[in-house]
Write a protein that holds these residues in place. Structure first.
Motif, short mmCIF file in Angstrom:
data_model
loop_
_atom_site.label_atom_id
_atom_site.label_comp_id
_atom_site.label_asym_id
_atom_site.label_seq_id
_atom_site.Cartn_x
_atom_site.Cartn_y
_atom_site.Cartn_z
N MET A 94 3.89 -1.11 6.61
CA MET A 94 3.36 -1.89 5.48
C MET A 94 2.47 -3.03 5.94
O MET A 94 1.78 -3.65 5.14
CB MET A 94 4.52 -2.42 4.64
CG MET A 94 5.30 -1.33 3.93
SD MET A 94 4.28 -0.35 2.78
CE MET A 94 4.02 -1.56 1.47
N SER A 95 2.47 -3.30 7.23
CA SER A 95 1.58 -4.28 7.85
C SER A 95 1.38 -3.85 9.30
O SER A 95 2.26 -3.20 9.87
CB SER A 95 2.18 -5.68 7.79
OG SER A 95 1.49 -6.58 8.64
N GLY A 149 5.92 -5.45 8.09
CA GLY A 149 5.94 -5.50 6.64
C GLY A 149 7.29 -5.20 6.01
O GLY A 149 7.40 -5.19 4.78
N HIS A 152 3.24 2.22 0.18
CA HIS A 152 2.01 2.42 0.94
C HIS A 152 1.26 1.10 1.01
O HIS A 152 1.19 0.37 0.02
CB HIS A 152 1.13 3.49 0.27
CG HIS A 152 0.03 3.97 1.16
ND1 HIS A 152 -1.18 3.34 1.26
CD2 HIS A 152 -0.04 5.02 2.02
CE1 HIS A 152 -1.95 3.97 2.14
NE2 HIS A 152 -1.29 5.00 2.60
N PRO A 153 0.67 0.77 2.16
CA PRO A 153 -0.04 -0.51 2.28
C PRO A 153 -1.37 -0.55 1.56
O PRO A 153 -1.97 -1.61 1.44
CB PRO A 153 -0.24 -0.65 3.80
CG PRO A 153 -0.25 0.75 4.31
CD PRO A 153 0.72 1.50 3.44
N ALA A 154 -1.86 0.62 1.05
CA ALA A 154 -3.16 0.65 0.38
C ALA A 154 -3.05 0.93 -1.11
O ALA A 154 -4.03 1.25 -1.75
CB ALA A 154 -4.06 1.70 1.04
N GLY A 155 -1.85 0.86 -1.67
CA GLY A 155 -1.70 0.96 -3.11
C GLY A 155 -1.71 2.37 -3.65
O GLY A 155 -1.38 3.33 -2.96
N GLN A 192 2.14 8.66 1.00
CA GLN A 192 3.31 7.78 1.10
C GLN A 192 4.40 8.27 2.04
O GLN A 192 5.33 7.52 2.34
CB GLN A 192 3.87 7.56 -0.30
CG GLN A 192 2.88 6.80 -1.17
CD GLN A 192 3.28 6.77 -2.63
OE1 GLN A 192 3.97 7.65 -3.11
NE2 GLN A 192 2.83 5.75 -3.33
N ASP A 240 2.98 -1.40 -8.06
CA ASP A 240 1.62 -1.57 -7.55
C ASP A 240 1.24 -3.02 -7.75
O ASP A 240 1.09 -3.49 -8.89
CB ASP A 240 0.64 -0.66 -8.29
CG ASP A 240 0.91 0.81 -8.05
OD1 ASP A 240 1.23 1.15 -6.90
OD2 ASP A 240 0.82 1.61 -9.00
N LYS A 271 -1.11 -3.13 -2.89
CA LYS A 271 -0.16 -2.31 -2.16
C LYS A 271 0.80 -1.65 -3.13
O LYS A 271 1.01 -2.11 -4.25
CB LYS A 271 0.66 -3.15 -1.17
CG LYS A 271 -0.12 -3.83 -0.07
CD LYS A 271 0.82 -4.60 0.84
CE LYS A 271 0.08 -5.26 2.00
NZ LYS A 271 1.00 -5.96 2.92
N ARG A 272 1.41 -0.56 -2.68
CA ARG A 272 2.56 0.00 -3.36
C ARG A 272 3.76 -0.57 -2.62
O ARG A 272 4.11 -0.12 -1.52
CB ARG A 272 2.55 1.54 -3.28
CG ARG A 272 3.72 2.23 -3.96
CD ARG A 272 3.66 2.09 -5.45
NE ARG A 272 4.73 2.87 -6.10
CZ ARG A 272 4.99 2.81 -7.40
NH1 ARG A 272 4.27 2.01 -8.18
NH2 ARG A 272 5.95 3.55 -7.92
N GLN A 273 4.38 -1.60 -3.21
CA GLN A 273 5.43 -2.32 -2.51
C GLN A 273 6.63 -2.55 -3.43
O GLN A 273 6.57 -2.25 -4.63
CB GLN A 273 4.91 -3.65 -1.97
CG GLN A 273 4.32 -4.57 -3.03
CD GLN A 273 3.74 -5.84 -2.44
OE1 GLN A 273 4.26 -6.37 -1.47
NE2 GLN A 273 2.66 -6.33 -3.02
#
Length: 480
Positions: free
Chosen positions: A175-176, A198, A211-214, A219, A320, A324-326
């Protein structure tokens, strides 16, 4: 009658007999010498094999692993020598290290001075028996004195290295890309929480939904467990991604040892491998019952009795947010200002396996002291009123192990038969994303405890930190 005089040639037989006797004794002595040399060669080779295997088992990609490998090699060779009556065997000069079975070989000092990326791949050990103590090479001579005939070189070379490593063929994006970072804790001035690539220790993630890019990013991934980009394979064999090929590796939680941090991947991780993951809960699967036992604790943490929280799902809810998707647990912001709002039932299961730690710039890996139960409210703020804050149950002591490791009724369920500890701990590679062309770079390996079974597009895994430097080998073999 005249007495018979001995024939002149009768004395020849005595001479011939004497010569043949010398020759016969010489042959017997030579045979004994040859047997002694062969036996000693075998003994010394066994010393070298034992030392090489012991050393390779300890190489873990760290400087400390190199020193431990040397120590364990000496112990293994010395113990075996004692069984044969040899008191002195070891010489540090006998051991060398390399990133492959073909070398080049490094001394201890050279190995410890390697750059970090090379040190991570230093997994092979070579022992040259000719460097052992001189008295180990001595044998009793029956045929010729030592100065008359030189001894052959005894023992030879032993090379050992890994065949498998503790890494799941399940991968997720980091995530990072920061190995460690500090997350300020609201309401605790000057205190930050350690975050690794992350991820927060003690938080349960759905490993298939982040996912770190949303939105739209891949994933989850399945890793080819037997072929690797840096091992001569230009492309990955489709057959290696079929269920029957992958299932044994998911069952065992291990793959063959890569030579680098590059792997072949496909996306997504297939749901038809969920039963093999769930074998850890003693559930039906294709896993070999004798080779892949369930965990010693098969309790599923659908809720958390040690907190005043009954989550709607066993993992932190994903959103979202911020590109990111976090998870709710990872969203930054002051209470009352975060959208979407963080609610107590959206945090999922917490602290079943790991407790978060404070960020300490001076500590190894920046891991400081553990947070205590009184810190729960600050670590996991909610945005729907202080009366609904997450609170730790006062009946649970700060000194207790986490629930997964504590044999307390309600938090521990034993399987019906034989079991192994820590089977629910999945060593999941964290990939540098985005991934292109089915090849990925592994940044690190994260430890995730299955809080409950994988189902309905979810693999609930509570983050417990990173494996030290690189995953240690779980099996080593002799290459020579």
């Amino acid at each position: 009658m005249k007495p018979r005089m001995p024939a002149p040639q009768d004395g020849v037989y005595a001479v011939i007999f004497a010569v043949l006797l010398v020759l016969l004794l010489s042959l017997v002595g030579l045979a004994l010498d040859t047997g002694q040399v062969y036996a000693r060669h075998t003994y010394v080779k066994h010393y070298a094999d034992a030392a090489a295997l012991a050393a390779a088992q300890e190489l873990d990609g760290t400087v400390g692993g190199v020193g431990l490998a040397l120590s364990e090699a000496e112990s293994a060779a010395t113990r075996l020598a004692a069984l044969h009556g040899d008191e002195a065997v070891w010489n540090d000069a006998a051991l060398r290290f390399a990133t492959s079975a073909d070398g080049p070989w490094q001394t201890r000092a050279e190995a410890e001075a390697l750059a970090e990326d090379e040190l991570l791949r230093l997994r092979f050990a070579r022992v040259d028996a000719s460097e052992f103590a001189p008295e180990v090479m001595e044998i009793t001579r029956f045929f010729a004195p030592p100065e008359a005939v030189a001894l052959p070189k005894l023992g030879g070379i032993a090379i050992a290295g890994p065949t498998m490593m503790q890494m799941m063929p399940l991968a997720v994006c980091a995530m990072s890309e920061d190995r460690t970072s500090a997350r300020p804790v609201p309401g605790m001035a000057g205190t930050s929480e350690l975050v690794e690539y992350g991820f927060r220790r003690g938080v349960t993630y759905n490993l298939l939904d982040m996912h770190p890019a949303g939105v739209g990013g891949v994933q989850s991934f399945v890793v080819n467990p037997i072929e690797f980009p840096d091992a001569g394979a230009g492309t990955s064999d489709d057959a290696s991604f079929e269920h029957d090929a992958l299932a044994p590796f998911v069952c065992s939680g291990a793959i063959l040892q890569p030579k680098s941090n590059r792997v072949f991947v496909r996306s997504p991780f297939p749901a038809d491998l969920f039963p093999e993951l769930n074998s850890r809960f003693e559930l039906a699967s294709s896993c070999n019952p004798g080779g892949t036992l369930p965990d010693k604790n098969i309790k599923e943490y659908m809720d958390v009795s040690w907190l005043n929280n009954t989550p709607t799902v066993p993992y932190a809810a994903a959103r979202d947010f911020g590109g990111k998707r976090q998870t709710i647990a990872d969203i930054e912001g002051a209470a009352g200002t975060v959208t979407p709002q963080r609610t107590r039932d959206a945090y999922g299961a917490l602290w079943a396996y790991a407790r978060p730690v404070k960020y300490d710039a001076t500590a190894a890996g920046h891991a400081g002291d553990k947070f205590v139960r009184a810190d729960v409210t600050s670590l996991y703020p909610v945005d729907n009123g202080s009366t609904n804050n997450l609170v730790h149950n006062n009946s649970w002591s700060n000194s207790n192990p986490r629930a997964y490791l504590h044999r307390l009724a309600g938090n521990w369920v034993a399987p019906s038969g034989r079991a192994l500890p820590y089977r629910r701990i999945l060593n999941v590679p964290l990939l540098q994303c985005p991934v292109s062309d089915d090849e990925a770079t592994v940044l690190a390996i994260g430890k995730f405890m299955l809080t409950s079974r994988a189902e309905n597009g979810a693999i609930p895994g509570e983050f417990g930190g990173l494996l030290p430097a690189a995953a240690p080998a779980i099996m080593v073999r002799l290459y020579q």
